[in-house]
Enzyme design. Structure first.
Site, PDB file in Angstrom:
ATOM      1  N   ARG A 108       0.819  -1.216   0.000  1.00 57.88           N
ATOM      2  CA  ARG A 108       0.000   0.000   0.000  1.00 57.88           C
ATOM      3  C   ARG A 108       0.851   1.264   0.000  1.00 57.88           C
ATOM      4  O   ARG A 108       0.317   2.369  -0.097  1.00 57.88           O
ATOM      5  CB  ARG A 108      -0.925   0.001   1.209  1.00 57.88           C
ATOM      6  CG  ARG A 108      -1.966  -1.121   1.191  1.00 57.88           C
ATOM      7  CD  ARG A 108      -2.837  -1.089   2.433  1.00 57.88           C
ATOM      8  NE  ARG A 108      -3.605   0.147   2.516  1.00 57.88           N
ATOM      9  CZ  ARG A 108      -4.377   0.492   3.543  1.00 57.88           C
ATOM     10  NH1 ARG A 108      -4.466  -0.326   4.594  1.00 57.88           N
ATOM     11  NH2 ARG A 108      -5.042   1.614   3.545  1.00 57.88           N
TER      12      ARG A 108
ATOM     13  N   HIS B 138      10.285 -22.624   5.577  1.00 50.74           N
ATOM     14  CA  HIS B 138      11.656 -22.456   5.102  1.00 50.74           C
ATOM     15  C   HIS B 138      12.620 -23.482   5.680  1.00 50.74           C
ATOM     16  O   HIS B 138      13.684 -23.726   5.106  1.00 50.74           O
ATOM     17  CB  HIS B 138      12.151 -21.033   5.378  1.00 50.74           C
ATOM     18  CG  HIS B 138      12.430 -20.739   6.813  1.00 50.74           C
ATOM     19  ND1 HIS B 138      11.470 -20.251   7.675  1.00 50.74           N
ATOM     20  CD2 HIS B 138      13.565 -20.856   7.545  1.00 50.74           C
ATOM     21  CE1 HIS B 138      12.005 -20.071   8.872  1.00 50.74           C
ATOM     22  NE2 HIS B 138      13.270 -20.438   8.822  1.00 50.74           N
TER      23      HIS B 138
ATOM     24  N   LYS C 174      16.424 -25.943   3.994  1.00 51.30           N
ATOM     25  CA  LYS C 174      17.795 -25.938   4.501  1.00 51.30           C
ATOM     26  C   LYS C 174      18.562 -27.131   3.947  1.00 51.30           C
ATOM     27  O   LYS C 174      18.061 -28.248   3.865  1.00 51.30           O
ATOM     28  CB  LYS C 174      17.798 -25.959   6.033  1.00 51.30           C
ATOM     29  CG  LYS C 174      17.277 -24.674   6.657  1.00 51.30           C
ATOM     30  CD  LYS C 174      17.320 -24.748   8.169  1.00 51.30           C
ATOM     31  CE  LYS C 174      16.816 -23.456   8.794  1.00 51.30           C
ATOM     32  NZ  LYS C 174      17.691 -22.305   8.531  1.00 51.30           N
TER      33      LYS C 174
ATOM     34  N   GLU D 278      17.005 -20.289  20.202  1.00 51.96           N
ATOM     35  CA  GLU D 278      17.323 -18.940  19.748  1.00 51.96           C
ATOM     36  C   GLU D 278      17.857 -18.121  20.918  1.00 51.96           C
ATOM     37  O   GLU D 278      17.386 -18.272  22.050  1.00 51.96           O
ATOM     38  CB  GLU D 278      16.077 -18.248  19.190  1.00 51.96           C
ATOM     39  CG  GLU D 278      15.441 -18.952  17.999  1.00 51.96           C
ATOM     40  CD  GLU D 278      14.178 -18.233  17.548  1.00 51.96           C
ATOM     41  OE1 GLU D 278      14.247 -17.498  16.552  1.00 51.96           O
ATOM     42  OE2 GLU D 278      13.133 -18.404  18.196  1.00 51.96           O
TER      43      GLU D 278
ATOM     44  N   ASP E 135       4.367 -20.880  16.920  1.00 51.17           N
ATOM     45  CA  ASP E 135       5.401 -20.265  16.102  1.00 51.17           C
ATOM     46  C   ASP E 135       6.419 -21.276  15.594  1.00 51.17           C
ATOM     47  O   ASP E 135       6.941 -21.126  14.486  1.00 51.17           O
ATOM     48  CB  ASP E 135       6.112 -19.175  16.914  1.00 51.17           C
ATOM     49  CG  ASP E 135       7.011 -18.298  16.047  1.00 51.17           C
ATOM     50  OD1 ASP E 135       6.543 -17.839  14.989  1.00 51.17           O
ATOM     51  OD2 ASP E 135       8.172 -18.073  16.435  1.00 51.17           O
TER      52      ASP E 135
ATOM     53  N   HIS F 275       7.582 -25.864  11.916  1.00 48.32           N
ATOM     54  CA  HIS F 275       8.971 -26.256  11.668  1.00 48.32           C
ATOM     55  C   HIS F 275       9.318 -27.597  12.308  1.00 48.32           C
ATOM     56  O   HIS F 275       9.843 -28.505  11.659  1.00 48.32           O
ATOM     57  CB  HIS F 275       9.933 -25.201  12.221  1.00 48.32           C
ATOM     58  CG  HIS F 275       9.780 -23.849  11.602  1.00 48.32           C
ATOM     59  ND1 HIS F 275       9.436 -23.658  10.288  1.00 48.32           N
ATOM     60  CD2 HIS F 275       9.960 -22.603  12.118  1.00 48.32           C
ATOM     61  CE1 HIS F 275       9.399 -22.368  10.023  1.00 48.32           C
ATOM     62  NE2 HIS F 275       9.708 -21.709  11.117  1.00 48.32           N
TER      63      HIS F 275
END
Length: 493
Positions: free
Chosen positions: A51, A180, A184, A218, A237, A242
């Protein structure tokens, strides 16, 4: 030895959310690298859509700034950069109205014979509007592919709603649900290890494997994503997408062929074989945590609540550990321990296949120090594979055993960094290869398993266990695995 670059046919790639964080950090850097290596062909175009009130010159400047921020300087070749920027176009579109759609249609009208890919790097609540906008404005061709970014819903009902809305105007073969992690290199090598070597598959079962660990850790916190993350949490998440995908690749049966539906059929069987976790057993099989202020790498970091906008309290988990079981003949009785969290001591994603002890030690007291073999597949960082074996410590004076790894380092073996997962996946979209993308029934089966866990946590009303930033989660996560006589893997190297 270097891989052979195979150029793709000319295409138009339209990125909805083209001025957003994902586009800046991942999509445009990945496309630049593929162009630099000669994989993009003329007259391929990349069209940013949002936008924002930008013209083509301003959009190019925006992308150039992103590339300078997220691509190492030594990878930015002046000639290649100019060629890539010349592929860029921009159209301002309001997905929820008719504004801008005709401009987009006019721009790509001359590319009807090309692959036409639409990447929806937006909030999932826009997927319906964008898909129906593409249909309403006659932008869908036989060569159209639409990429849906995660999260695909926040529960089974919302995932089904999104899937049904997109399926109204697109066939399943046109829809690419991206995860994603599946792009890998090390994840791809998990399949190569299993199915291209006779060594592992005969021992890839409950008779030889004691347990499996999957860790995605992480060091970062929510970093400006607090509003989104507080509505999501670690299970939505990371676990539901994953980590369940990684579990599927470990546990699935050999597919009949390396083609999309054969692979996805076998993964679906694993998801449907997962033992349910619900209110009856959730206390014993899961741990939730939330980080408090602490230190990582000698640097003080704030607690989760300190990073949230205007939040005094929150019961969102930033850490999850759980014990899963795949109820198949191959895996019956083998626990799969999964853990993921933010603000942990190190950034690491790995899969550990822990084999059983030798059935009988013939080495007397020296055999007391025999450790079971382990196969450790490191997804990030320092991608590689280690197989831990017992050997005799050199020297006279009797038998002394030492555990040592056979170490396959991708960086040392292949002399350079691995391509980013998005580089592979974007090219697979253009080629029409759906093998590394999730099918609708996969996504919905994963939610069917995850939803009862979320519902049980909600009904029990127990707050996440606190843990200090820079530690490996709450003590209850250690107890989860140690009460089974096992321990979390920690690789000192």
């Amino acid at each position: 030895m270097t891989s052979r670059i195979v150029a793709v046919d000319p295409f138009d790639l339209v990125v909805f959310g083209g001025t957003g964080d994902l586009a800046h950090r991942k999509l445009f850097p990945s496309l630049y690298r593929r162009d630099r290596d000669g994989q993009l062909t003329d007259p391929s175009r990349i069209i940013g859509v949002s936008r924002s009130d930008l013209d083509r010159k301003a959009f190019r400047a925006d992308v150039k700034k992103a590339l300078e921020a997220f691509v190492p300087a030594e990878e930015l070749d002046k000639t290649c950069l100019a060629r890539f920027l010349d592929r860029l176009h921009f159209v301002s579109v309001d997905a929820k109205s008719d504004e801008g759609w005709d401009d987009l249609k006019a721009l790509i009208a001359d590319g009807l014979d090309r692959v036409r890919a639409f990447y929806l790097a937006t909030s999932p609540d826009l997927f319906d509007a964008i898909a129906h906008g593409l249909s309403k404005h006659a932008l869908i061709t036989p060569k159209t592919r639409v990429v849906l970014e995660k999260p695909l819903g926040r529960d089974l009902a919302s995932a089904q709603e999104i899937n049904s809305a997109v399926a109204d105007v697109l066939t399943e073969g046109q829809i690419y649900r991206i995860d994603h992690y599946l792009g890998k290199e090390t994840v791809q090598n998990l399949m190569a290890l299993r199915f291209a070597n006779v060594l592992f598959e005969p021992v890839w079962d409950s008779a030889h494997v004691d347990h499996v660990q999957i860790t995605v850790a992480e060091t970062v916190g929510v970093e400006g994503r607090g509003g989104y993350y507080d509505r999501s949490g670690a299970l939505r998440d990371m676990i539901q997408n994953h980590m369940l995908q990684l579990l599927c690749l470990v546990a699935m049966e050999p597919p009949s062929a390396m083609e999309a539906d054969s692979l996805r059929d076998e993964k679906l069987k694993v998801l449907r074989a997962l033992k349910p976790i619900d209110e009856s057993n959730v206390r014993g099989l899961t741990v939730r945590g939330q980080y408090r202020q602490g230190a990582i790498g000698g640097k003080s970091v704030p607690g989760y609540l300190d990073e949230l906008p205007d939040a005094a309290t929150s019961e969102t988990e930033t850490f999850v550990a759980l014990k899963a079981e795949v109820r198949t003949w191959r895996w019956a009785g083998v626990p799969f321990y999964l853990r993921t969290g933010k603000r942990l001591p190190s950034r690491v994603s790995e899969i550990v296949i822990q084999f059983r002890h030798v059935p009988l030690s013939i080495f007397g007291s020296a055999g007391d120090f025999l450790a079971p073999n382990r196969l450790v597949i490191r997804l990030q960082p320092d991608e590689g594979v280690k197989l831990y074996l017992m050997i005799k410590d050199p020297g006279p004076g009797g038998l002394r055993f030492r555990e040592v790894p056979l170490n396959l380092s991708f960086a040392e073996t292949f002399k350079g960094p691995n391509p980013d997962a998005y580089e592979r996946l974007l090219m697979d979209v253009i080629r029409g290869n759906q093998a590394l993308f999730m099918r609708r029934d996969e996504v919905e089966s994963a939610w069917m398993w995850a939803d009862p866990i979320l519902e049980a946590w909600s009904r029990l009303g127990r707050a996440p266990d606190p843990y200090t930033a820079g530690t490996w989660g709450p003590s209850t996560a250690v107890a989860l695995i140690e009460r089974d006589g096992r321990t979390w893997h920690e690789d000192p190297a």
